[in-house]
Scaffold this motif. Sequence first.
Motif, PDB file in Angstrom:
ATOM      1  N   TYR A   1     -43.610 -14.198 -44.814  1.00 12.13           N
ATOM      2  CA  TYR A   1     -43.184 -15.584 -44.724  1.00 12.13           C
ATOM      3  C   TYR A   1     -44.317 -16.445 -44.170  1.00 12.13           C
ATOM      4  CZ  TYR A   1     -38.492 -13.586 -45.178  1.00 12.13           C
ATOM      5  OH  TYR A   1     -37.389 -12.917 -45.597  1.00 12.13           O
ATOM      6  N   ALA A   2     -45.041 -15.925 -43.179  1.00 20.01           N
ATOM      7  CA  ALA A   2     -46.115 -16.696 -42.584  1.00 20.01           C
ATOM      8  C   ALA A   2     -47.190 -17.017 -43.618  1.00 20.01           C
ATOM      9  CB  ALA A   2     -46.717 -15.935 -41.400  1.00 20.01           C
ATOM     10  N   ARG A   3     -47.488 -16.054 -44.476  1.00 19.76           N
ATOM     11  CA  ARG A   3     -48.499 -16.299 -45.502  1.00 19.76           C
ATOM     12  C   ARG A   3     -48.026 -17.369 -46.491  1.00 19.76           C
ATOM     13  NH1 ARG A   3     -49.065 -10.664 -45.237  1.00 19.76           N
ATOM     14  NH2 ARG A   3     -47.725 -10.399 -47.037  1.00 19.76           N
ATOM     15  N   GLU A   4     -46.744 -17.319 -46.870  1.00 19.27           N
ATOM     16  CA  GLU A   4     -46.226 -18.308 -47.806  1.00 19.27           C
ATOM     17  C   GLU A   4     -46.297 -19.717 -47.249  1.00 19.27           C
ATOM     18  OE1 GLU A   4     -42.305 -17.046 -48.555  1.00 19.27           O
ATOM     19  OE2 GLU A   4     -42.867 -15.286 -49.715  1.00 19.27           O
ATOM     20  N   ASP A   5     -46.210 -19.846 -45.920  1.00 13.64           N
ATOM     21  CA  ASP A   5     -46.086 -21.161 -45.309  1.00 13.64           C
ATOM     22  C   ASP A   5     -47.297 -21.487 -44.442  1.00 13.64           C
ATOM     23  OD1 ASP A   5     -43.874 -22.904 -43.148  1.00 13.64           O
ATOM     24  OD2 ASP A   5     -44.408 -23.418 -45.193  1.00 13.64           O
ATOM     25  N   ALA A   6     -48.434 -20.895 -44.767  1.00 18.26           N
ATOM     26  CA  ALA A   6     -49.576 -21.008 -43.874  1.00 18.26           C
ATOM     27  C   ALA A   6     -50.126 -22.418 -43.783  1.00 18.26           C
ATOM     28  CB  ALA A   6     -50.678 -20.062 -44.341  1.00 18.26           C
TER      29      ALA A   6
ATOM     30  N   GLY B   1     -37.168 -22.754 -41.897  1.00 21.20           N
ATOM     31  CA  GLY B   1     -36.849 -23.847 -42.787  1.00 21.20           C
ATOM     32  C   GLY B   1     -36.493 -25.094 -42.007  1.00 21.20           C
ATOM     33  N   ASN B   2     -36.073 -26.119 -42.726  1.00 19.95           N
ATOM     34  CA  ASN B   2     -35.737 -27.400 -42.120  1.00 19.95           C
ATOM     35  C   ASN B   2     -34.235 -27.492 -41.860  1.00 19.95           C
ATOM     36  OD1 ASN B   2     -38.474 -28.317 -42.409  1.00 19.95           O
ATOM     37  ND2 ASN B   2     -38.048 -28.548 -44.597  1.00 19.95           N
TER      38      ASN B   2
ATOM     39  N   ASN C   1     -35.997 -16.344 -47.190  1.00 21.30           N
ATOM     40  CA  ASN C   1     -37.100 -16.385 -48.139  1.00 21.30           C
ATOM     41  C   ASN C   1     -37.502 -17.830 -48.406  1.00 21.30           C
ATOM     42  OD1 ASN C   1     -38.803 -16.276 -50.404  1.00 21.30           O
ATOM     43  ND2 ASN C   1     -37.846 -14.365 -51.094  1.00 21.30           N
ATOM     44  N   LEU C   2     -38.658 -18.255 -47.875  1.00 24.51           N
ATOM     45  CA  LEU C   2     -39.098 -19.630 -48.040  1.00 24.51           C
ATOM     46  C   LEU C   2     -39.424 -19.971 -49.487  1.00 24.51           C
ATOM     47  CD1 LEU C   2     -41.327 -20.009 -44.877  1.00 24.51           C
ATOM     48  CD2 LEU C   2     -39.393 -21.458 -45.450  1.00 24.51           C
ATOM     49  N   SER C   3     -39.947 -19.032 -50.254  1.00 20.99           N
ATOM     50  CA  SER C   3     -40.293 -19.322 -51.644  1.00 20.99           C
ATOM     51  C   SER C   3     -39.052 -19.572 -52.493  1.00 20.99           C
ATOM     52  CB  SER C   3     -41.108 -18.171 -52.238  1.00 20.99           C
ATOM     53  OG  SER C   3     -40.340 -16.986 -52.306  1.00 20.99           O
ATOM     54  N   ARG C   4     -37.878 -19.114 -52.023  1.00 22.20           N
ATOM     55  CA  ARG C   4     -36.632 -19.291 -52.761  1.00 22.20           C
ATOM     56  C   ARG C   4     -35.778 -20.421 -52.175  1.00 22.20           C
ATOM     57  NH1 ARG C   4     -34.248 -13.761 -52.776  1.00 22.20           N
ATOM     58  NH2 ARG C   4     -33.591 -14.404 -50.697  1.00 22.20           N
ATOM     59  N   ASP C   5     -36.211 -20.967 -51.045  1.00 27.07           N
ATOM     60  CA  ASP C   5     -35.481 -22.051 -50.384  1.00 27.07           C
ATOM     61  C   ASP C   5     -34.056 -21.652 -50.029  1.00 27.07           C
ATOM     62  OD1 ASP C   5     -37.655 -23.838 -50.519  1.00 27.07           O
ATOM     63  OD2 ASP C   5     -37.154 -24.360 -52.584  1.00 27.07           O
TER      64      ASP C   5
ATOM     65  N   LEU D   1     -23.852 -25.101 -38.897  1.00 28.61           N
ATOM     66  CA  LEU D   1     -24.761 -24.258 -39.667  1.00 28.61           C
ATOM     67  C   LEU D   1     -25.719 -23.566 -38.711  1.00 28.61           C
ATOM     68  CD1 LEU D   1     -24.902 -27.259 -41.843  1.00 28.61           C
ATOM     69  CD2 LEU D   1     -24.700 -25.100 -43.072  1.00 28.61           C
ATOM     70  N   ARG D   2     -25.599 -22.238 -38.630  1.00 24.16           N
ATOM     71  CA  ARG D   2     -26.424 -21.456 -37.713  1.00 24.16           C
ATOM     72  C   ARG D   2     -27.052 -20.289 -38.468  1.00 24.16           C
ATOM     73  NH1 ARG D   2     -24.722 -22.799 -32.534  1.00 24.16           N
ATOM     74  NH2 ARG D   2     -22.599 -23.602 -32.343  1.00 24.16           N
ATOM     75  N   ASP D   3     -28.198 -19.849 -37.960  1.00 24.02           N
ATOM     76  CA  ASP D   3     -28.854 -18.644 -38.470  1.00 24.02           C
ATOM     77  C   ASP D   3     -29.054 -18.706 -39.985  1.00 24.02           C
ATOM     78  OD1 ASP D   3     -30.119 -16.226 -38.412  1.00 24.02           O
ATOM     79  OD2 ASP D   3     -28.289 -15.022 -38.296  1.00 24.02           O
ATOM     80  N   ASN D   4     -29.492 -19.849 -40.474  1.00 23.65           N
ATOM     81  CA  ASN D   4     -29.862 -20.015 -41.873  1.00 23.65           C
ATOM     82  C   ASN D   4     -31.326 -20.454 -41.938  1.00 23.65           C
ATOM     83  OD1 ASN D   4     -27.046 -19.769 -43.022  1.00 23.65           O
ATOM     84  ND2 ASN D   4     -26.765 -21.585 -41.730  1.00 23.65           N
ATOM     85  N   LEU D   5     -32.002 -20.163 -43.042  1.00 22.39           N
ATOM     86  CA  LEU D   5     -33.390 -20.610 -43.179  1.00 22.39           C
ATOM     87  C   LEU D   5     -33.433 -22.137 -43.170  1.00 22.39           C
ATOM     88  CD1 LEU D   5     -36.350 -19.755 -43.602  1.00 22.39           C
ATOM     89  CD2 LEU D   5     -35.940 -20.010 -46.058  1.00 22.39           C
ATOM     90  N   HIS D   6     -32.894 -22.786 -44.186  1.00 18.38           N
ATOM     91  CA  HIS D   6     -32.617 -24.219 -44.161  1.00 18.38           C
ATOM     92  C   HIS D   6     -31.125 -24.379 -43.853  1.00 18.38           C
ATOM     93  CE1 HIS D   6     -36.491 -25.205 -46.059  1.00 18.38           C
ATOM     94  NE2 HIS D   6     -36.250 -24.240 -46.932  1.00 18.38           N
ATOM     95  N   GLY D   7     -30.795 -25.415 -43.100  1.00 16.54           N
ATOM     96  CA  GLY D   7     -29.372 -25.676 -42.903  1.00 16.54           C
ATOM     97  C   GLY D   7     -28.733 -26.116 -44.205  1.00 16.54           C
ATOM     98  N   VAL D   8     -29.186 -27.254 -44.741  1.00 14.52           N
ATOM     99  CA  VAL D   8     -28.736 -27.768 -46.041  1.00 14.52           C
ATOM    100  C   VAL D   8     -29.977 -28.112 -46.847  1.00 14.52           C
ATOM    101  CG1 VAL D   8     -27.460 -29.563 -47.270  1.00 14.52           C
ATOM    102  CG2 VAL D   8     -26.597 -28.697 -45.073  1.00 14.52           C
TER     103      VAL D   8
END
Length: 440
Positions: free
Chosen positions: A166-171, A184-185, A104-108, A126-133
Motif C-alpha cells: 500500500y505504501a508503494r502505491e501511495d508513495a 483512505g479519505n 486496497n488503495l488501487s481499488r478504492d 463508518l469505522r475501520d474502512n479504507l475510505h469512509g464513503v
Amino acid sequence: MTGRLPALLLALGVAILAAEARAEEMRQVPPGGDLQDAIDHAAAGDILVLEAGEHRGPVVVSRPLTLRGQAGARLVGDRRGSVVTIEADDVRLEQLEITGSGHNLSRDDAGVFVLGDNAHLANLTLRDNLHGVYVRRAHGVRLVDNHVAGLAAGDTEARIIGAEAYAREDAGHHAPPRVQALMGNGLHLFNANGAVVEDNHIHHARDGIYVAHTSDAAFRDNRIHDCRYGIHYMYSSDNTVAGNELWDNVAGPALMFSRNLQVHDNLMRDHGGFRAYGLLLQNVENSQIRRNTIRGNRVGLRLQNSNNNDFRGNRVFANLASMTINSSSRDNRFTRNSIGLNMRQIELTGPAPANDWSVDGVGNHWHGALPMDLTGDGISQWPHHEVDLLAATRERFPPIQLLTGSAGVTALEWALARVPLPGTRYITDPHPLVRRPDDD
C-alpha cells in the motif's frame, strides 16, 4: 362515456393509493440472514429495516430502495472490496454502522462506494474502512450527519504500517503522520456535481474530505480533525465551504486549482508542524473568503499563485505567521479583516506582489498599528506598513526564522514599518481601521 368517468377516476385513485402504500412498505431483515438476497428480491421503493445485530456484507444495491438500521444494527464486510456498493439511483442508507472494508488503495475500497445519482447517506457510523464513503461520477449525492473514523482511530494502525504494498502505491503523498499515506479519505468525491456534505464528524483519516472535479456542491457545518488536509480540493469550482470547524490536522482546507469558491464562516485552528496552514489557497481565483476565524496555526493563511480573490471580514490571530504570500499571488483584495496578535504578520516569499490592502477607502485592522483618525470615521489617515525583515535571509537560511518574535527583530521591524527602507520587503495598507470591525 360520461357515466364511466367516475369509475375510472375511482380506479385511478385506488391505484395511486396502492402505489403509495407499496412505496411505504417496510420489510424486516433479521441479523445473520442473507441481506443480498433481500435486496435482490426487493421492489423499487422498498424500505429494508435491518434489525439490531450483525449483518454480513459486502452487498450491492442495484435498485432504488432504503436500507435503514434499527439501534445496534451493524453491517460488517469481509475486508475484501467495499462493504456497500450503490449502483442504482435514489438509494438511501440510514442509521447503520458500516465497518470492515478492504484496504486496497488501487481499488478504492470503502465503507460505502457510490455510483448512483441522488444517493442519500445519513446518520451512518463508518469505522475501520479504507475510505469512509467514496463517490465516483455520481451527482446530487447527500452525505448528512455521518460519523467517519479513519483507520488511525482504531487498533489497525500496527497492521497497516506493515502494508508495504500500500505504501508503494501511495508513495506520492507527503503525510507526516506515519500511517496517513497508507489510509483512505473520510469522504472522497470525484466528479460528484451537486453534492451536499453537511454536519459530518470526520477524524483520523488521510484527508477528511477530498474533492476532485466537482462543481455546484456545498460543504457545510462539518467537524474535521486529526487528518492530513481537513478539506482537500483539486480542480473543483463554483462550490461553497461554509461553517466548518477544522482543527489538529496537518493543514485545514487546502484548496487547489479551483475558481469561484465561497469560503465563509469557518473556524480553522490549531494546525501545527512544518507544513501547517490554517487555510491554503494554491492556484485559486475569483473566490470570496469571508468571515473566517483562523487562529493557533503555524501559518494562518497561505496564498500560492492565487489571484483576484476577495478577503473580507476574516479574523486572523494567535498564529506564528498571520499569512504567507508568494510573488505570483496578485490582484487580491483585503478589506475589513482583523489581523490580530501574531508572532509575525506577513511573510513574503519573493517581492511583494500587487494586491489591494483597502477597498473603497477601507482597509484592515492591524495589531500594533499606530492609528491617526482625524475625521472620526474609524479609518486612519496614516498608512500602515508591515515589514518582513527576514524574508530574503529566510529563503537562503530557513533556521533564521527561529529569531521570529525576538526583541531585536520585533523592534527593528516596528521601526522600519514607520519608514520602510529601500530593499526591504513590505506591504502597505493605505487606510487601516482604527478599531476591529467586530467592535463596531
